[in-house]
Design an enzyme around this catalytic site. Structure first.
Site, PDB file in Angstrom:
ATOM      1  N   ALA A 178       0.869  -1.171   0.000  1.00 46.25           N
ATOM      2  CA  ALA A 178       0.000   0.000   0.000  1.00 46.25           C
ATOM      3  C   ALA A 178       0.912   1.229   0.000  1.00 46.25           C
ATOM      4  O   ALA A 178       2.060   1.158   0.446  1.00 46.25           O
ATOM      5  CB  ALA A 178      -0.885  -0.012   1.233  1.00 46.25           C
ATOM      6  N   GLY A 231       0.697  -5.088   0.951  1.00 49.48           N
ATOM      7  CA  GLY A 231      -0.471  -5.181   0.072  1.00 49.48           C
ATOM      8  C   GLY A 231      -0.157  -5.886  -1.250  1.00 49.48           C
ATOM      9  O   GLY A 231      -1.070  -6.434  -1.888  1.00 49.48           O
ATOM     10  N   GLU A 282      -0.412  -9.478  -0.496  1.00 49.00           N
ATOM     11  CA  GLU A 282      -1.842  -9.745  -0.299  1.00 49.00           C
ATOM     12  C   GLU A 282      -2.594  -9.793  -1.633  1.00 49.00           C
ATOM     13  O   GLU A 282      -3.530 -10.575  -1.804  1.00 49.00           O
ATOM     14  CB  GLU A 282      -2.440  -8.687   0.632  1.00 49.00           C
ATOM     15  CG  GLU A 282      -1.883  -8.805   2.058  1.00 49.00           C
ATOM     16  CD  GLU A 282      -2.217  -7.619   2.944  1.00 49.00           C
ATOM     17  OE1 GLU A 282      -1.857  -6.476   2.570  1.00 49.00           O
ATOM     18  OE2 GLU A 282      -2.836  -7.815   4.005  1.00 49.00           O
ATOM     19  N   GLU A 299       4.456  -5.063   7.566  1.00 45.71           N
ATOM     20  CA  GLU A 299       3.617  -4.050   8.215  1.00 45.71           C
ATOM     21  C   GLU A 299       3.976  -3.758   9.667  1.00 45.71           C
ATOM     22  O   GLU A 299       3.920  -2.606  10.096  1.00 45.71           O
ATOM     23  CB  GLU A 299       2.133  -4.460   8.145  1.00 45.71           C
ATOM     24  CG  GLU A 299       1.492  -4.245   6.782  1.00 45.71           C
ATOM     25  CD  GLU A 299       1.625  -5.431   5.857  1.00 45.71           C
ATOM     26  OE1 GLU A 299       2.427  -6.334   6.149  1.00 45.71           O
ATOM     27  OE2 GLU A 299       0.918  -5.461   4.838  1.00 45.71           O
TER      28      GLU A 299
HETATM   29  C1  HXC Z   1       4.931   4.460  -1.315  1.00 42.61           C
HETATM   30  C2  HXC Z   1       6.821   3.520  -2.226  1.00 42.61           C
HETATM   31  C3  HXC Z   1       6.498   2.271  -1.655  1.00 42.61           C
HETATM   32  C4  HXC Z   1       5.298   2.171  -0.884  1.00 42.61           C
HETATM   33  C5  HXC Z   1       8.335   2.066  -2.740  1.00 42.61           C
HETATM   34  N1  HXC Z   1       7.948   3.338  -2.903  1.00 42.61           N
HETATM   35  N2  HXC Z   1       7.467   1.387  -1.990  1.00 42.61           N
HETATM   36  N3  HXC Z   1       6.031   4.593  -2.053  1.00 42.61           N
HETATM   37  N4  HXC Z   1       4.571   3.290  -0.754  1.00 42.61           N
HETATM   38  N5  HXC Z   1       4.885   1.021  -0.337  1.00 42.61           N
HETATM   39  C6  HXC Z   1       8.656   4.416  -3.632  1.00 42.61           C
HETATM   40  C7  HXC Z   1       9.855   4.908  -2.896  1.00 42.61           C
HETATM   41  O1  HXC Z   1       9.473   5.832  -1.920  1.00 42.61           O
HETATM   42  C8  HXC Z   1      10.658   5.527  -4.019  1.00 42.61           C
HETATM   43  O2  HXC Z   1      10.111   6.767  -4.373  1.00 42.61           O
HETATM   44  C9  HXC Z   1      10.394   4.587  -5.167  1.00 42.61           C
HETATM   45  O3  HXC Z   1       9.178   3.892  -4.851  1.00 42.61           O
HETATM   46  C10 HXC Z   1      11.494   3.559  -5.347  1.00 42.61           C
HETATM   47  O4  HXC Z   1      11.688   2.870  -4.132  1.00 42.61           O
HETATM   48  P1  HXC Z   1      13.081   2.806  -3.346  1.00 42.61           P
HETATM   49  O5  HXC Z   1      12.777   2.588  -1.920  1.00 42.61           O
HETATM   50  O6  HXC Z   1      13.941   3.960  -3.693  1.00 42.61           O
HETATM   51  O7  HXC Z   1      13.725   1.487  -3.978  1.00 42.61           O
HETATM   52  P2  HXC Z   1      14.730   0.462  -3.289  1.00 42.61           P
HETATM   53  O8  HXC Z   1      15.732   1.205  -2.457  1.00 42.61           O
HETATM   54  O9  HXC Z   1      15.227  -0.421  -4.370  1.00 42.61           O
HETATM   55  O10 HXC Z   1      13.828  -0.389  -2.282  1.00 42.61           O
HETATM   56  C11 HXC Z   1      12.787  -1.173  -2.751  1.00 42.61           C
HETATM   57  C12 HXC Z   1      11.896  -1.612  -1.553  1.00 42.61           C
HETATM   58  C13 HXC Z   1      11.491  -0.362  -0.746  1.00 42.61           C
HETATM   59  C14 HXC Z   1      12.688  -2.579  -0.654  1.00 42.61           C
HETATM   60  C15 HXC Z   1      10.695  -2.359  -2.139  1.00 42.61           C
HETATM   61  O11 HXC Z   1      10.921   0.572  -1.656  1.00 42.61           O
HETATM   62  C16 HXC Z   1      10.486  -0.629   0.328  1.00 42.61           C
HETATM   63  O12 HXC Z   1      10.833  -1.163   1.384  1.00 42.61           O
HETATM   64  N6  HXC Z   1       9.232  -0.248   0.101  1.00 42.61           N
HETATM   65  C17 HXC Z   1       8.182  -0.332   1.098  1.00 42.61           C
HETATM   66  C18 HXC Z   1       7.742  -1.742   1.266  1.00 42.61           C
HETATM   67  C19 HXC Z   1       6.684  -1.884   2.346  1.00 42.61           C
HETATM   68  O13 HXC Z   1       6.937  -1.623   3.536  1.00 42.61           O
HETATM   69  N7  HXC Z   1       5.479  -2.297   1.972  1.00 42.61           N
HETATM   70  C20 HXC Z   1       4.373  -2.504   2.884  1.00 42.61           C
HETATM   71  C21 HXC Z   1       3.565  -1.248   2.966  1.00 42.61           C
HETATM   72  S1  HXC Z   1       2.284  -1.399   4.171  1.00 42.61           S
HETATM   73  P3  HXC Z   1      10.903   8.174  -4.106  1.00 42.61           P
HETATM   74  O14 HXC Z   1      10.005   9.182  -4.755  1.00 42.61           O
HETATM   75  O15 HXC Z   1      10.996   8.277  -2.640  1.00 42.61           O
HETATM   76  O16 HXC Z   1      12.227   7.968  -4.793  1.00 42.61           O
HETATM   77  C22 HXC Z   1       1.049  -2.213   3.385  1.00 42.61           C
HETATM   78  C23 HXC Z   1      -0.227  -2.366   4.153  1.00 42.61           C
HETATM   79  C24 HXC Z   1      -1.317  -3.032   3.365  1.00 42.61           C
HETATM   80  O17 HXC Z   1       1.179  -2.654   2.287  1.00 42.61           O
HETATM   81  C25 HXC Z   1      -2.657  -2.968   4.080  1.00 42.61           C
HETATM   82  C26 HXC Z   1      -3.290  -1.633   4.112  1.00 42.61           C
HETATM   83  C27 HXC Z   1      -4.652  -1.594   4.742  1.00 42.61           C
END
Ligand code: HXC
Length: 260
Positions: free
Chosen positions: A66, A111, A114, A134
């Site tokens: 998400a 997400g 999921e 999460e």
């Molecule tokens: C918003 C995101 C994002 C996310 C990546 N980006 N994941 N933006 N939400 N979930 C954005 C980054 O901010 C960045 O933008 C660009 O995508 C590239 O990502 P990087 O982080 O620079 O790439 P990298 O260093 O290669 O790392 C990749 C990654 C990392 C390991 C996948 O991006 C990451 O950890 N992402 C978050 C993963 C996560 O925690 N997902 C769960 C979310 S909670 P900018 O503009 O900053 O360069 C969830 C809850 C679901 O999903 C249920 C809800 C009700």
């Protein structure tokens, strides 16, 4: 209909839906969720789509979760609404009348994991990575992860993944039953299409009935689920394709199904 964050292609009975927000690693914001909602309702009724493949654009991410930037400012009520709406959208996918295959082409986190879980079958590329990170953000999975992951891989593995937030590779995902198969990234869509084509050769109403029996049965106790199976088994004897399938067998030829 044209979508801003999704690409939908149709060819030979196979639909391919690509989440297309590569700058944010295909993260699910409200717009993507709303477009997925509309797309799943349309696809369910689409006579040209008999199998759906779900994938992400690019070679890095399926869906990185998400959208954290959008979620950051939410309060409790908005958080619950976001989760409820996501669950509604992912349940539309789970219960789509057509079989679905997730072609997981990279990060499937939160997400994103999921979303893959809401598909019937998952094929991953060798570089795909799975996790429910999460709890590291102070939340829990909210698009079905606590439920579908436990049902798929068992509660102990699901708890390990969810409590630790660790990210696992395709190979391990296959070992625990989260992936049906792992292939090199350049073969991923071919492999998904191959499986879709095998499904397309079967009697369509029988494929649909088997999906419904499995999905509805999983929500019941065994004796009711077996009664449902017998009921659906019986109904298929009133289809033309059952006559065709069994006649073709006795005549030692290939069946030609009509979806009737
Ligand atoms: C918003 C995101 C994002 C996310 C990546 N980006 N994941 N933006 N939400 N979930 C954005 C980054 O901010 C960045 O933008 C660009 O995508 C590239 O990502 P990087 O982080 O620079 O790439 P990298 O260093 O290669 O790392 C990749 C990654 C990392 C390991 C996948 O991006 C990451 O950890 N992402 C978050 C993963 C996560 O925690 N997902 C769960 C979310 S909670 P900018 O503009 O900053 O360069 C969830 C809850 C679901 O999903 C249920 C809800 C009700």
């Amino acid at each position: 209909k044209q979508y801003e964050t999704l690409l939908i292609e149709k060819k030979d009975g196979i639909g391919t839906l690509t989440i297309n927000r590569p700058k944010s690693l295909n993260a699910l914001n409200s717009q993507v969720l709303q477009e997925l909602h509309d797309a799943f309702i349309a696809i369910d009724q689409d006579k040209d789509i008999h199998v759906l493949i779900v994938t992400g654009s690019g070679e890095k991410a399926f869906v990185a979760g998400a959208d954290i930037k959008e979620m950051k400012e939410k309060h409790a009520l908005a958080g619950r609404e976001f989760s409820n709406f996501g669950n509604k959208v992912f349940s539309l996918l789970d219960n789509l009348s057509q079989p679905t295959i997730a072609a997981v082409n990279g990060f499937a986190l939160g997400g994103g994991c999921e979303l893959a879980l809401a598909c019937d079958i998952r094929i991953g590329s060798e570089n795909a990575k799975f996790g429910q990170p999460e709890v590291g953000l102070g939340i829990i999975p909210g698009f079905g992860g606590t439920q579908r992951l436990s049902r798929l891989v068992g509660p102990a593995k699901a708890k390990e993944l969810i409590y630790t937030g660790k990210v696992i590779k395709s190979e391990e995902a296959e070992t625990i039953g989260l992936l049906n198969a792992v292939v090199p990234i350049e073969e991923l869509l071919d492999e998904a299409n191959k499986m879709a084509t095998m499904i397309l050769k079967q009697a369509p109403l029988a494929v649909k009935a088997s999906k419904e029996a499995i999905n509805r049965g999983l929500e019941m106790d065994l004796s009711h689920a077996l009664a449902l199976e017998a009921e659906m088994f019986g109904i298929l004897f009133s289809t033309e394709d059952q006559k065709e399938g069994m006649t073709a067998f006795t005549e030692k030829r290939k069946a030609t199904f009509k979806n009737k």
